[in-house]
Scaffold this active site. Structure first.
Site, PDB file in Angstrom:
ATOM      1  N   MET A 245       0.842  -1.203   0.000  1.00  0.00           N
ATOM      2  CA  MET A 245       0.000   0.000   0.000  1.00  0.00           C
ATOM      3  C   MET A 245       0.876   1.252   0.000  1.00  0.00           C
ATOM      4  SD  MET A 245      -3.448  -0.962   2.002  1.00  0.00           S
ATOM      5  CE  MET A 245      -2.853  -0.751   3.664  1.00  0.00           C
TER       6      MET A 245
ATOM      7  N   HIS B  14       9.113   1.254   3.201  1.00  0.00           N
ATOM      8  CA  HIS B  14      10.221   1.303   4.148  1.00  0.00           C
ATOM      9  C   HIS B  14      11.059   0.035   3.956  1.00  0.00           C
ATOM     10  CE1 HIS B  14       7.773  -1.580   6.283  1.00  0.00           C
ATOM     11  NE2 HIS B  14       6.793  -0.694   6.444  1.00  0.00           N
ATOM     12  N   GLU B  15      12.077  -0.141   4.813  1.00  0.00           N
ATOM     13  CA  GLU B  15      13.000  -1.280   4.666  1.00  0.00           C
ATOM     14  C   GLU B  15      12.274  -2.633   4.681  1.00  0.00           C
ATOM     15  OE1 GLU B  15      16.128  -2.484   3.927  1.00  0.00           O
ATOM     16  OE2 GLU B  15      16.322  -0.426   3.237  1.00  0.00           O
TER      17      GLU B  15
ATOM     18  N   HIS C  90       9.325  -3.365   3.318  1.00  0.00           N
ATOM     19  CA  HIS C  90       8.892  -3.606   1.940  1.00  0.00           C
ATOM     20  C   HIS C  90      10.100  -3.925   1.047  1.00  0.00           C
ATOM     21  CE1 HIS C  90       5.686  -0.659   3.348  1.00  0.00           C
ATOM     22  NE2 HIS C  90       4.954  -1.668   2.951  1.00  0.00           N
TER      23      HIS C  90
ATOM     24  N   VAL D  43      11.057  -7.147   9.380  1.00  0.00           N
ATOM     25  CA  VAL D  43      12.206  -6.247   9.566  1.00  0.00           C
ATOM     26  C   VAL D  43      11.872  -5.276  10.707  1.00  0.00           C
ATOM     27  CG1 VAL D  43      13.662  -4.491   8.492  1.00  0.00           C
ATOM     28  CG2 VAL D  43      12.842  -6.429   7.134  1.00  0.00           C
TER      29      VAL D  43
HETATM   30  P1  AMP Z   1       1.535  -2.912   3.488  1.00  0.00           P
HETATM   31  O1  AMP Z   1       2.073  -1.888   2.555  1.00  0.00           O
HETATM   32  O2  AMP Z   1       1.544  -2.519   4.940  1.00  0.00           O
HETATM   33  O3  AMP Z   1       0.202  -3.484   3.032  1.00  0.00           O
HETATM   34  O4  AMP Z   1       2.549  -4.136   3.431  1.00  0.00           O
HETATM   35  C1  AMP Z   1       2.911  -4.717   2.201  1.00  0.00           C
HETATM   36  C2  AMP Z   1       3.728  -5.949   2.462  1.00  0.00           C
HETATM   37  O5  AMP Z   1       4.899  -5.601   3.188  1.00  0.00           O
HETATM   38  C3  AMP Z   1       2.981  -7.001   3.314  1.00  0.00           C
HETATM   39  O6  AMP Z   1       3.286  -8.295   2.818  1.00  0.00           O
HETATM   40  C4  AMP Z   1       3.576  -6.776   4.677  1.00  0.00           C
HETATM   41  O7  AMP Z   1       3.531  -7.924   5.511  1.00  0.00           O
HETATM   42  C5  AMP Z   1       5.010  -6.418   4.322  1.00  0.00           C
HETATM   43  N1  AMP Z   1       5.643  -5.704   5.425  1.00  0.00           N
HETATM   44  C6  AMP Z   1       5.194  -4.583   6.057  1.00  0.00           C
HETATM   45  N2  AMP Z   1       6.014  -4.260   7.070  1.00  0.00           N
HETATM   46  C7  AMP Z   1       6.995  -5.200   7.091  1.00  0.00           C
HETATM   47  C8  AMP Z   1       8.145  -5.426   7.918  1.00  0.00           C
HETATM   48  N3  AMP Z   1       8.445  -4.615   8.932  1.00  0.00           N
HETATM   49  N4  AMP Z   1       8.927  -6.490   7.631  1.00  0.00           N
HETATM   50  C9  AMP Z   1       8.624  -7.334   6.620  1.00  0.00           C
HETATM   51  N5  AMP Z   1       7.562  -7.165   5.806  1.00  0.00           N
HETATM   52  C10 AMP Z   1       6.761  -6.116   6.037  1.00  0.00           C
END
Ligand code: AMP
EC number: 6.3.2.1
Length: 283
Positions: free
Chosen positions: A32, A36-37, A39, A178
């Site tokens: 979305m 950040h690191e 992603h 992460v």
């Molecule tokens: P989001 O943009 O929050 O929907 O996340 C997109 C993808 O990034 C999802 O598969 C999340 O689980 C992954 N993600 C978000 N934060 C982290 C993190 N800190 N470490 C690893 N993967 C992450």
């Protein structure tokens, strides 16, 4: 150099057709945005395994529980494209809302079981929104592999169930969470914490890891989880929506001899934070 931004589905499909005609494999990283690191670690995993990497950026209105939360979600598309440039991403696919959900869109994908407790109980409709958009994104990008973070553990189990049940021809690759130096799981929502709250937030992973270690050492979970919840409240969190020990796959009751997971959702400074950690139950 920024990653190339593709918006129309027809253009994305044209590229995918060309790649597939050359026998190239495709990895997709659904996000979305506000990257950040965490992603970027998913993108690196995709880059290692696949010939072509698509990162999708779509702030999915159907997985938010209120229009205000959807409106407040950070949107940093230009910076996101810049972050992805050095990672040799082939496309940053940013579909328009009206193309993903045209006015006559009438289909919802719903996964039962694994979606019902925890996040499902506290965020009605959230996982239907996730399952629907993930199915759409898979159909739009036709990947060989899709990369998801263990940060969103219950979501990862939902996606595995969905792909298995619908026999979707792709592999789901889980990637480790992460964390920042103080242990807080990286999240786009962390930017909404005040400086003081950001400092307090480390109590969340500390409680989680502390409780997991004590369960592994043989302590009875129920009283120590109650104690950990009280400690979180003492550290400024409120409310703590859940702090629960579950089976790692079904999210039902933990079973001895199977991987378990300790999961938490708690509010701090008006921001809802989630986290989880693996637990090996004593035999
Ligand atoms: P989001 O943009 O929050 O929907 O996340 C997109 C993808 O990034 C999802 O598969 C999340 O689980 C992954 N993600 C978000 N934060 C982290 C993190 N800190 N470490 C690893 N993967 C992450």
């Amino acid at each position: 150099m920024s990653a190339p931004i593709i918006r129309p589905l027809a253009q994305m499909r044209g590229l995918i057709r060309r790649w597939k005609a050359h026998g190239e494999t495709i990895g997709v990283v659904p996000t979305m945005g506000a990257l950040h690191e965490g992603h970027l670690s998913l993108v690196r995993a995709a880059r290692e395994r696949c010939d072509r990497v698509i990162v999708t950026l779509f702030v999915n209105p159907r997985q938010f529980n209120s229009p205000e939360d959807f409106a407040k979600y950070p949107r940093t598309e230009i910076a996101d494209a810049e972050l992805l440039g050095p990672l040799a991403v082939d496309a940053l696919f940013v579909p328009e809302g009206a193309e993903v959900y045209p006015p006559d869109h009438a289909t919802t994908v719903s996964v039962t079981g694994v979606t019902e407790p925890l996040e499902g109980a506290h965020r009605p409709g959230h996982f239907d929104g996730v399952a629907t958009v993930v199915t759409l994104l898979f159909n739009m990008t036709q990947p060989d592999a899709a990369f998801f973070g263990e940060k969103d553990w219950q979501q990862l189990q939902l996606v595995r169930r969905l792909v298995s049940d619908l026999k979707l021809p792709l592999e789901i690759v889980p990637c480790p969470c992460v964390r920042a130096g103080d242990g807080l799981a990286l999240s786009s929502r962390n930017q909404r914490l005040s400086v003081a709250a950001r400092a307090q937030a480390a109590a969340l992973p500390q409680s989680l890891f502390g409780a997991a270690a004590r369960i592994e050492a043989g302590e009875a979970p129920a009283p120590l989880l109650a104690e950990a919840e009280a400690a979180l409240a003492g550290a400024g969190f409120g409310p703590v929506e859940y702090l629960a020990l579950r089976d790692g796959e079904s999210l039902g009751d933990p079973q001895s001899g199977r991987p378990a997971r300790l999961l938490v959702a708690a509010w701090l400074d008006g921001v809802r934070l989630i986290d989880n950690v693996a637990v090996t139950l004593p035999g």
